[in-house]
Design a protein around this motif. Structure first.
Motif, short mmCIF file in Angstrom:
data_model
loop_
_atom_site.label_atom_id
_atom_site.label_comp_id
_atom_site.label_asym_id
_atom_site.label_seq_id
_atom_site.Cartn_x
_atom_site.Cartn_y
_atom_site.Cartn_z
N VAL A 127 0.84 -1.20 0.00
CA VAL A 127 0.00 0.00 0.00
C VAL A 127 0.87 1.25 0.00
O VAL A 127 0.62 2.20 -0.75
CB VAL A 127 -0.95 0.00 1.22
N GLU A 128 1.92 1.26 0.83
CA GLU A 128 2.79 2.43 0.91
C GLU A 128 3.45 2.72 -0.44
O GLU A 128 3.53 3.87 -0.88
CB GLU A 128 3.86 2.22 1.98
N GLU A 129 3.90 1.67 -1.10
CA GLU A 129 4.60 1.85 -2.38
C GLU A 129 3.66 2.47 -3.42
O GLU A 129 4.07 3.32 -4.21
CB GLU A 129 5.12 0.48 -2.86
N ILE A 130 2.39 2.08 -3.40
CA ILE A 130 1.41 2.68 -4.31
C ILE A 130 1.11 4.12 -3.91
O ILE A 130 1.12 5.04 -4.75
CB ILE A 130 0.10 1.86 -4.31
N PHE A 131 0.83 4.34 -2.64
CA PHE A 131 0.41 5.66 -2.17
C PHE A 131 1.44 6.73 -2.47
O PHE A 131 1.10 7.87 -2.83
CB PHE A 131 0.12 5.61 -0.67
#
Length: 457
Positions: free
Chosen positions: A37-41
């Protein structure tokens, strides 16, 4: 995990930080999922700055919650008639673009966090293919290694006895993944037909050719990875010819990445399995590797029995200390950390492309990008497998059967399109050459627009 995600200044940054902080509190124990999720956000700040309607519709809070998570007990008998129990999962994450689509993984490491991370990534990977497929993933903490064919058959039958209620050609179409190949898909499909009394060939992909499967499916992820890298190289006036390549793993993805890289003139010198890695300075002999892994299902260490100039090293992480110009991680998540990335860079690597799902952690990715390494992220670079699965679905639906060259050509064109889509999205939003940002944005925007068009439900 970093906190906050970015130093919040704009409304978009405040919104993204707020959603991510809520995620961390709610799913603090699901580290793999939070990493994905962090990598996308991180990539989406410029998108939300240009599209405030995504904030209004609270797209992030909606897209990070799966439509449903199905968890079930799988009880089966081993060869000694002992009762064994495993846990099975199917995470149906998002079906805005099309029916849920994603592999089944049989491996002891399987848990809800890993299933969610894989299914979340699958949403955007599937979106990038341009084909009508949504995102899902599933599997069980069952280890096929050391099991007889009969034990694997009984487990697959027990697994499908629970899963069949939730899948179908127009609902959810599972495929193979780690620990699930043509043998396992065959057993799963046979049980589905027994229960449902219907020959719905499109309910599973990865079937063997001649029994509803598509040619090129076995090779697809590895071939697609190399086709993607080929486009990266051509865009920078380079090619695979005479390049030294290191590939981690020795499953289908790794084997067929090696095959296609060699076809393009590269010298592949190393590969691995879960026990260790081999280094062959004369170049990996693919026929021997296939004999060991596909026919005998043996450990990679036996390669040195055939090739006296080759060496074997226990443990997997050291493979990234071998000097190479192109690195293709095709084993598992988080196999390249910051230290491994710095070692690759100091040894002259020029290209890194991910054949596995999330094999490089965030520190490693930043090292590659900050040092000008051409980097192909998994959701783009390894999309060839699911793309060919969708081509199998199309053949099943139309009752047609395409030749190897027809499927291979379609796969090649899909990978070219994915590269261009990622490149153009990165350029449009001010991140020229950053395919991580480009792939995240290109995959996300299509899904977000679909969610808005369908309303809140």
């Amino acid at each position: 995990m970093t906190s906050p995600l970015v130093k919040a200044k704009s409304e978009a940054e405040i919104y993204i930080n707020t959603v991510f902080e809520q995620m961390k509190k709610k799913y603090y124990h699901q580290t793999e999922f939070l990493q994905a999720v962090e990598e996308i956000f991180i990539s989406l700040v410029p998108v939300f700055e240009q599209h405030p309607e995504y904030i209004k519709h609270n797209i992030l809070s909606r897209i990070v919650e799966p439509d449903r998570i199905i968890s079930f007990r799988v009880t089966w008998l081993d060869d000694q008639n002992n009762v064994q129990v495993n846990r099975g999962y199917r995470v149906q994450f998002n079906n805005v673009v099309g029916p849920y689509k994603g592999g089944l993984r049989f491996h002891p490491s399987v848990n809800e966090s890993i299933m969610k991370f894989l299914a979340f990534e699958q949403i955007f990977k599937n979106s990038l293919t341009g084909l009508p497929i949504g995102g899902a993933k599933g599997g069980a903490d069952f280890d096929p290694k050391g099991k007889s064919d009969e034990e694997i058959m009984r487990f697959c039958q027990a697994f499908m006895t629970e899963l069949y209620r939730y899948i179908g050609p127009d609902v959810d179409v599972p495929a193979g993944d780690i620990g699930v190949g043509g043998r396992e898909i065959g057993y799963l499909f046979g049980q589905y037909k027994r229960i449902c009394a219907a020959h719905e060939a499109g309910v599973l992909t990865g079937k063997k050719p001649g029994y509803g499967g598509s040619l090129v499916r076995t090779e697809a992820t590895g071939y697609g990875l190399v086709y993607f890298v080929e486009e990266m190289l051509h865009d920078h006036k380079q090619s695979f010819l005479d390049k030294t390549v290191v590939v981690s793993g020795s499953g289908n993805v790794a084997i067929y990445a090696i095959e296609k890289a060699q076809h393009f003139g590269a010298k592949v010198v190393a590969c691995s399995d879960s026990s260790g890695y081999i280094y062959d300075p004369d170049g990996i002999d693919l026929n021997i590797l296939k004999e060991i892994k596909e026919v005998k299902r043996d450990r990679i260490r036996t390669y040195i029995d055939y090739r006296p100039n080759a060496s074997y090293t226990e443990g997997c992480s050291g493979i990234w200390s071998i000097p190479c110009e192109i690195a293709l991680p095709c084993a598992t998540q988080n196999e390249i950390d910051g230290d491994a990335a710095r070692t690759l860079i100091s040894n002259g690597v020029k290209v890194v492309a991910e054949g596995a799902n999330m094999p490089s952690n965030l520190e490693a990715i930043n090292e590659f990008l900050n040092n000008g390494i051409l980097f192909g992220p998994a959701k783009a670079a390894n999309a060839g497998g699911v793309a060919t699965s969708a081509l199998e679905m199309a053949q099943n639906s139309s009752r047609t059967y395409w030749s190897f060259s027809e499927v291979d050509e379609k796969l090649h064109n899909i990978m070219k399109s994915i590269y261009l889509e990622c490149k153009n999205a990165a350029s449009t939003y001010g991140f020229e050459g950053n395919l991580v940002v480009g792939s995240n944005i290109a995959g996300f925007v299509k899904v977000a627009n679909g969610m808005i068009s369908e309303g809140v439900y």
